[in-house]
Write a protein that holds these residues in place. Structure first.
Motif, PDB file in Angstrom:
ATOM      1  N   GLN A 178      -8.317   2.427   6.215  1.00 11.69           N
ATOM      2  CA  GLN A 178      -7.780   1.524   5.185  1.00 11.69           C
ATOM      3  C   GLN A 178      -8.302   1.904   3.802  1.00 11.69           C
ATOM      4  OE1 GLN A 178      -8.537  -2.648   5.818  1.00 11.69           O
ATOM      5  NE2 GLN A 178      -6.880  -3.195   4.430  1.00 11.69           N
TER       6      GLN A 178
ATOM      7  N   HIS B 186      -9.763   1.436   0.235  1.00 15.10           N
ATOM      8  CA  HIS B 186     -10.622   0.468  -0.448  1.00 15.10           C
ATOM      9  C   HIS B 186     -10.727   0.860  -1.916  1.00 15.10           C
ATOM     10  CE1 HIS B 186     -11.688  -0.325   3.686  1.00 15.10           C
ATOM     11  NE2 HIS B 186     -12.536  -1.280   3.343  1.00 15.10           N
TER      12      HIS B 186
ATOM     13  N   GLN C  32     -13.804  -2.893  -1.836  1.00 18.40           N
ATOM     14  CA  GLN C  32     -13.031  -3.945  -1.158  1.00 18.40           C
ATOM     15  C   GLN C  32     -11.731  -3.358  -0.630  1.00 18.40           C
ATOM     16  OE1 GLN C  32     -12.031  -7.392  -3.458  1.00 18.40           O
ATOM     17  NE2 GLN C  32     -14.179  -7.922  -3.756  1.00 18.40           N
ATOM     18  N   PRO C  33     -11.294  -3.814   0.548  1.00 22.91           N
ATOM     19  CA  PRO C  33     -10.021  -3.276   1.062  1.00 22.91           C
ATOM     20  C   PRO C  33      -8.844  -3.746   0.212  1.00 22.91           C
ATOM     21  CG  PRO C  33     -10.843  -5.054   2.470  1.00 22.91           C
ATOM     22  CD  PRO C  33     -11.901  -4.812   1.436  1.00 22.91           C
TER      23      PRO C  33
ATOM     24  N   ARG D  11      -5.405  -5.260  -0.027  1.00 26.76           N
ATOM     25  CA  ARG D  11      -4.549  -6.052   0.876  1.00 26.76           C
ATOM     26  C   ARG D  11      -3.103  -5.914   0.442  1.00 26.76           C
ATOM     27  NH1 ARG D  11      -8.052  -7.547   4.092  1.00 26.76           N
ATOM     28  NH2 ARG D  11     -10.025  -8.488   3.478  1.00 26.76           N
ATOM     29  N   ARG D  12      -2.270  -5.475   1.380  1.00 23.03           N
ATOM     30  CA  ARG D  12      -0.839  -5.341   1.072  1.00 23.03           C
ATOM     31  C   ARG D  12      -0.121  -6.615   1.483  1.00 23.03           C
ATOM     32  NH1 ARG D  12      -1.169  -0.736  -1.674  1.00 23.03           N
ATOM     33  NH2 ARG D  12      -1.633   1.114  -0.443  1.00 23.03           N
ATOM     34  N   ASP D  13       0.960  -6.894   0.792  1.00 19.86           N
ATOM     35  CA  ASP D  13       1.861  -7.955   1.191  1.00 19.86           C
ATOM     36  C   ASP D  13       2.340  -7.641   2.618  1.00 19.86           C
ATOM     37  OD1 ASP D  13       4.335  -9.234   1.622  1.00 19.86           O
ATOM     38  OD2 ASP D  13       4.644  -9.445  -0.522  1.00 19.86           O
TER      39      ASP D  13
ATOM     40  N   ASP E 133       0.162   4.498   3.820  1.00 21.12           N
ATOM     41  CA  ASP E 133      -0.805   3.712   4.586  1.00 21.12           C
ATOM     42  C   ASP E 133      -0.841   4.158   6.040  1.00 21.12           C
ATOM     43  OD1 ASP E 133      -1.716   2.181   2.507  1.00 21.12           O
ATOM     44  OD2 ASP E 133      -0.379   0.483   2.887  1.00 21.12           O
TER      45      ASP E 133
END
Ligand code: NAI
Length: 764
Positions: A416, A418, A427-428, A430-432, A440
């Motif tokens: 993932q 970050h 921090q990762p 975040r995808r919708d 990805d």
């Protein structure tokens, strides 16, 4: 809450084009402007704007009929119409008093759930709502579109704590799904995100070029491709924006930013540029700018010292890909690149968290608002943060806190991505949940199959994704091999296949270089193989025992268009430029394109009866190498079928295509083979007459007639007649024969070579 009807006030450059994009989303719009003094037609401003939109280049409407969705009006007679709209977008002059005077009138007519927004590029939201009722602040926000609004993907959204959250999410959702925008939430700071950085970058670019004595060409050559910045560079972009738009932005930023901001010392526009604006040299819309075409249509550029124009000399494209090398060599161009980029990137890093809470937001804004391939922080990673910081330190320059740790700004952890925060922790991202990207996927899994031209990926839920990744995604024998291997793989281990890539263009068509090589070697067997392999591969795709859905965006030409014609369904990005353009290079579609495209017209219910009209339709489109200027136009041309889907937001394309593929899985059966009852000679003669008439009018060259004759022969079914239906294989044989005949003509070779050399068709 939903947005069903919108009003745009101000029918200038931005307002009119925003209205057009709203109609592209299928939404009816009122477009209102002032009533000019002594006007007999009180709607003249808005009406003229619509006429201009119809002629805009690049096109503002995805289909010219969309213009009918705009109702022109004026703010004196038609404000009451706003009572039933869900969103009012103000795009009038950049003057707070004038905007506020309008808002006061809107308060009286708009319902309480109506969103009211300003397209301002420089005025703070706090100034715009100042002195207006609380209820107005609750429905107000800034929605800052970029020019041209159809094509620029960024929408900056600025809200206040008073703005009702449900109105914010309504606009976010609508902008994303219906308008196709990547919506970035900005703080209420001067220039918001993209212009705060972009204007700083442009100013640095101008001032340093003058200081170092660079030509505009030298400057635009280096601050471009090596850094993933569009080839317009600094000066080309200024010409495109319009030089006259810069001074008001500069003075507004100077006024709004604190004295210690790094923008202040560079905020003055050099006199040379002020003189240019005064002389009407405002760029492409004016009498020319840093570049211009002279009376002989020869490109000239301005000398930044003298203001004189002379013939433009483009320096050699920089091939070096090591950015540290580009930024540290001793020549003037490198010094320039370092000065401009080090200042811009350090400034950007110093603006977190002032203008945005994280670097991801800023990168997105610069990619979508200025068309940079990489955002500033992605670019810093590409350069190497530690190297960058050490160079700043060596020059005794300030290092922004975000870079103190000299660590990468992005990293991949457990598959993932970050991003770095100010604390130095990651921090990762975040995808919708509705978003699915190959990038990805690639972080999480390795490919299932891969060669130089294409790869196959597992995108979950039993769906595989075939990706082209050659240059311009041209198709060659490797692509064909991977399609065939993918069919076997999907047959055994998946339920559906999606064909998609995240490049700018789906595919520019067959790799012509290979064909030219075979022609030079007079290796006709190789040419035949090229065609037969493509035909058989696309046919195998069509009859594969699972659904195949393609998700194209950008160009889908020639062979790239033909593959789409063979899929069960297409989920297209709204910006799809699709066409069978083979005649431009002296050929006809040979990978089943004639057969599949003709089939669409044969099955089209709205043509006059009889076998000839479908043949004529297919002949016209292929013969004139028509290319759709949008996915909607591709439907009209029958390149897409009426059941194919259109996605406005490119980021959502893969997810939408996967959903479509899964919806086709239940009891899937491959299509029935088509039988072609064609008119034969009668149609061929008719088509010959029509092309000869074009030739007589000077609209077709003699060699166009030769190509058209081959195309007419194929589409009419050759020497058949209606009583002898042809199979798909018969049609493929006709395509092959015509293709090989044309390939042997010197004029075809000349067209092919010209295309490879210049990227443009030769009219021989
Ligand atoms: P423009 O000058 O092309 O058009 C403004 C239009 O508003 C004119 O047609 C004018 O007649 C009309 N107008 C003026 N006062 C009015 C009033 N009281 N009621 C109704 N109509 C009125 O301006 P442009 O460039 O379209 O800019 C509009 C807004 O968009 C400005 O706030 C500007 O900062 C912003 N903007 C402009 C961009 C650009 O590239 N031009 C980019 C992004 C934002």
């Amino acid at each position: 809450m939903a947005i069903n009807k919108v009003a745009v006030i101000g029918a200038g450059v931005m307002g009119a084009a925003i209205a057009a994009q709203l109609t592209n989303a299928g939404v009816p719009v009122y477009l209102l402007d002032i009533v000019p003094e002594q006007a007999t037609n009180r709607n003249i401003v808005a009406e003229t704007a619509i006429q201009k939109l119809l002629k805009a280049e690049p096109a503002a409407f995805m289909h010219k009929n969309n213009a009918r969705l705009i109702t022109p009006g004026n703010i004196e007679d038609h404000l009451s119409l706003l009572a039933d709209v869900d969103w009012v977008i103000e795009a009038i002059v950049e003057k707070p008093q004038v905007k506020q005077a309008l808002y006061k009138k809107l308060v009286a007519v708009c319902h309480k759930d109506c969103v009211i927004s300003s397209n301002t590029s420089t005025l703070p939201l706090s100034v715009l709502v100042d002195g207006l009722p609380e209820s107005f602040a609750a429905q107000f926000m800034i929605t800052h579109f970029f020019n041209p609004p159809r094509y620029m993907r960024l929408l900056e959204l600025v809200t206040s704590p008073k703005t009702r959250p449900e109105l914010i999410s309504t606009v976010q959702h609508f902008a994303d799904i219906a308008l196709g925008k990547n919506c970035v939430l900005c703080k209420d700071t001067p220039g918001f995100i993209a212009n705060r950085i972009g204007i700083f970058w442009l100013q640095c670019g101008i001032l340093e070029a003058i200081e170092l004595g660079l030509t505009v060409e030298q400057a635009d050559n280096i601050i471009a491709a090596p850094f993933g910045i569009p080839k317009t560079g600094i000066f080309g972009l200024l010409d495109l924006i319009g030089l006259d738009l810069i001074p008001p932005i500069l003075s507004s930023m100077t006024r709004a930013l604190p004295a210690e901001d790094a923008f202040q010392p560079i905020s003055q526009l050099p006199t040379r540029i002020q003189d240019m604006i005064a002389a009407g040299l405002t760029g492409r819309k004016g009498k020319g700018g840093f570049y211009r075409l002279n009376a002989e249509r020869i490109k000239e550029s301005i000398d930044l010292n003298t203001g004189e124009y002379s013939a433009s000399h483009k320096p050699k494209t920089i091939k070096e890909t090591n950015l540290q090398a580009v930024l540290s060599s001793s020549d003037k161009e490198s010094q320039y690149a370092w000065r401009v980029l080090s200042k811009t990137l350090a400034y950007t890093a110093s603006l977190v968290p002032e203008i945005a809470d994280d670097i991801v937001t800023i990168d997105a804004a610069m990619r979508d608002g200025y068309n940079w391939t990489l955002g500033p922080f992605e670019l810093l990673d590409q350069i190497g943060v530690d190297w960058f910081v050490e160079k700043l330190q060596a020059e005794q320059r300030l290092v922004p806190p975000l870079l103190w740790k000299k660590q990468a700004l992005y990293l991949v952890n457990s598959g993932q991505l970050h991003f770095a925060t100010l604390t130095g922790l990651y921090q990762p991202i975040r995808r919708d949940p509705g978003l699915l990207t190959l990038v990805d996927m690639k972080r999480q899994h390795s490919s299932l199959l891969s060669n130089d031209s294409a790869s196959l990926w597992d995108i979950g839920d039993g769906v595989a994704c075939l990706e082209f990744h050659s240059k311009m995604n041209t198709l060659d024998m490797d692509s064909m091999a991977l399609i065939r291997q993918s069919i076997d793989k999907v047959k055994n281990a998946f339920t559906a296949l999606v064909i998609h890539n995240e490049g700018e263009h789906f595919s520019a068509g067959a790799n012509l270089g290979l064909l030219v090589q075979a022609i030079h070697n007079q290796d006709w067997a190789a040419v035949e193989q090229l065609i037969i392999q493509g035909q058989q591969t696309y046919k195998a795709l069509k009859y594969a025992p699972f659904p195949v859905v393609a998700a194209p965006s950008g160009l889908a030409l020639g062979g790239g268009c033909e593959i789409l014609l063979h899929c069960d369904a297409v989920q297209a990005h709204a910006e799809l430029y699709m066409g069978l353009v083979e005649v431009g290079v002296g050929l006809i579609p040979g990978w089943g394109g004639c057969k599949e495209y003709l089939r669409r017209w044969l099955m089209f219910p709205k043509l006059p009866k009889g076998p000839i009209p479908p043949v004529v339709k297919a002949f016209e489109t292929i013969g004139l190498a028509k290319v759709s200027k949008s996915a909607v136009e591709a439907k009209e041309l029958l390149f897409l079928s009426h059941t194919d889907g259109i996605t406005m937001n490119k980021s959502r394309l893969l997810a939408d295509a996967k959903r479509k593929a899964l919806s086709l899985c239940n009891n899937y059966t491959p299509p029935q083979p088509c039988v072609y009852a064609l008119p034969g000679k009668t149609a061929e003669v008719l088509l010959g007459m029509s092309t000869r008439s074009l030739h007589a009018q000077g609209k077709a060259t003699p060699y166009d007639l030769t190509i058209a004759a081959q195309l007419a022969y194929v589409l009419s079914g050759g020497d058949c007649d209606m009583t002898e239906p042809l199979s798909e294989d018969d049609m493929l044989a006709l395509e092959l024969n015509a293709f090989v005949t044309l390939v042997k003509q010197p004029n075809t070779l000349a067209r092919l070579e010209h295309m490879l050399k210049t990227g443009k068709p030769l009219r021989n």
